[in-house]
Scaffold this motif. Structure first.
Motif, PDB file in Angstrom:
ATOM      1  N   LYS A 182      13.555  10.660   1.641  1.00  0.00           N
ATOM      2  CA  LYS A 182      14.355   9.624   1.002  1.00  0.00           C
ATOM      3  C   LYS A 182      13.426   8.616   0.353  1.00  0.00           C
ATOM      4  O   LYS A 182      12.224   8.640   0.537  1.00  0.00           O
ATOM      5  CB  LYS A 182      15.221   8.908   2.040  1.00  0.00           C
ATOM      6  CG  LYS A 182      16.267   9.785   2.676  1.00  0.00           C
ATOM      7  CD  LYS A 182      17.089   8.978   3.660  1.00  0.00           C
ATOM      8  CE  LYS A 182      18.120   9.865   4.323  1.00  0.00           C
ATOM      9  NZ  LYS A 182      18.913   9.126   5.303  1.00  0.00           N
ATOM     10  N   GLY A 183      14.045   7.697  -0.364  1.00  0.00           N
ATOM     11  CA  GLY A 183      13.260   6.633  -0.969  1.00  0.00           C
ATOM     12  C   GLY A 183      13.055   6.847  -2.451  1.00  0.00           C
ATOM     13  O   GLY A 183      13.444   7.872  -3.006  1.00  0.00           O
ATOM     14  N   SER A 184      12.434   5.847  -3.047  1.00  0.00           N
ATOM     15  CA  SER A 184      12.172   5.883  -4.485  1.00  0.00           C
ATOM     16  C   SER A 184      10.694   5.636  -4.731  1.00  0.00           C
ATOM     17  O   SER A 184      10.064   4.848  -4.046  1.00  0.00           O
ATOM     18  CB  SER A 184      12.981   4.795  -5.196  1.00  0.00           C
ATOM     19  OG  SER A 184      14.347   5.027  -5.034  1.00  0.00           O
ATOM     20  N   ILE A 185      10.182   6.297  -5.746  1.00  0.00           N
ATOM     21  CA  ILE A 185       8.781   6.172  -6.130  1.00  0.00           C
ATOM     22  C   ILE A 185       8.751   5.775  -7.596  1.00  0.00           C
ATOM     23  O   ILE A 185       9.489   6.330  -8.410  1.00  0.00           O
ATOM     24  CB  ILE A 185       8.053   7.519  -5.950  1.00  0.00           C
ATOM     25  CG1 ILE A 185       8.123   7.956  -4.483  1.00  0.00           C
ATOM     26  CG2 ILE A 185       6.621   7.441  -6.452  1.00  0.00           C
ATOM     27  CD1 ILE A 185       7.775   9.414  -4.266  1.00  0.00           C
ATOM     28  N   VAL A 186       7.897   4.812  -7.931  1.00  0.00           N
ATOM     29  CA  VAL A 186       7.712   4.406  -9.321  1.00  0.00           C
ATOM     30  C   VAL A 186       6.261   4.646  -9.692  1.00  0.00           C
ATOM     31  O   VAL A 186       5.351   4.189  -8.999  1.00  0.00           O
ATOM     32  CB  VAL A 186       8.079   2.919  -9.541  1.00  0.00           C
ATOM     33  CG1 VAL A 186       7.793   2.507 -10.972  1.00  0.00           C
ATOM     34  CG2 VAL A 186       9.538   2.674  -9.185  1.00  0.00           C
ATOM     35  N   ASP A 187       6.036   5.367 -10.773  1.00  0.00           N
ATOM     36  CA  ASP A 187       4.696   5.617 -11.304  1.00  0.00           C
ATOM     37  C   ASP A 187       4.565   4.839 -12.598  1.00  0.00           C
ATOM     38  O   ASP A 187       5.222   5.171 -13.589  1.00  0.00           O
ATOM     39  CB  ASP A 187       4.492   7.116 -11.542  1.00  0.00           C
ATOM     40  CG  ASP A 187       3.133   7.414 -12.156  1.00  0.00           C
ATOM     41  OD1 ASP A 187       2.138   6.761 -11.775  1.00  0.00           O
ATOM     42  OD2 ASP A 187       3.073   8.293 -13.033  1.00  0.00           O
TER      43      ASP A 187
END
Length: 115
Positions: free
Chosen positions: A47-52
């Protein structure tokens, strides 16, 4: 194959992940730095969000997609690189996991909220 590529672009393998990426020698090709960063960064596995930020042609979101089921957002300022990243995401059928957006790092909190 031609529908995926423009100009001097090529379709390269990301071998360990069984993915392909669109690259151009005149604009951007990823290097070992991106491979190492994507292997050693700590990310949520389910789960969760990743920002690149400053995603370039989307290599890090592509690499990370093999390590997580979380949502990944890549941010790129240059329209040509963003276009290459979006086409790579579609080529690999990862549209449900990776979203690429055109944006300046300074404006990201307004676009995505605090992270």
């Amino acid at each position: 194959m031609e529908k995926w590529l423009k100009g001097d672009e090529r379709l390269d393998y990301l071998l360990a992940e069984n993915l392909r990426i669109i690259q151009s020698p005149s604009v951007f090709s990823f290097s070992l730095d991106a491979v190492l960063l994507s292997k050693f960064v700590s990310i949520p596995s389910h789960k969760g969000s990743i920002v690149d930020l400053c995603s370039g042609n989307g290599v890090i979101p592509l690499f990370l997609s093999a390590r997580t089921r979380g949502q990944i957002t890549g941010v790129e300022l240059q329209p040509r690189l963003l276009d290459m990243a979006e086409r790579s995401v579609r080529y690999n059928q990862l549209e449900n996991q990776i979203q690429m957006i055109l944006g300046d790092v300074k404006e990201i909190p307004k676009q995505l909220g605090s992270f």
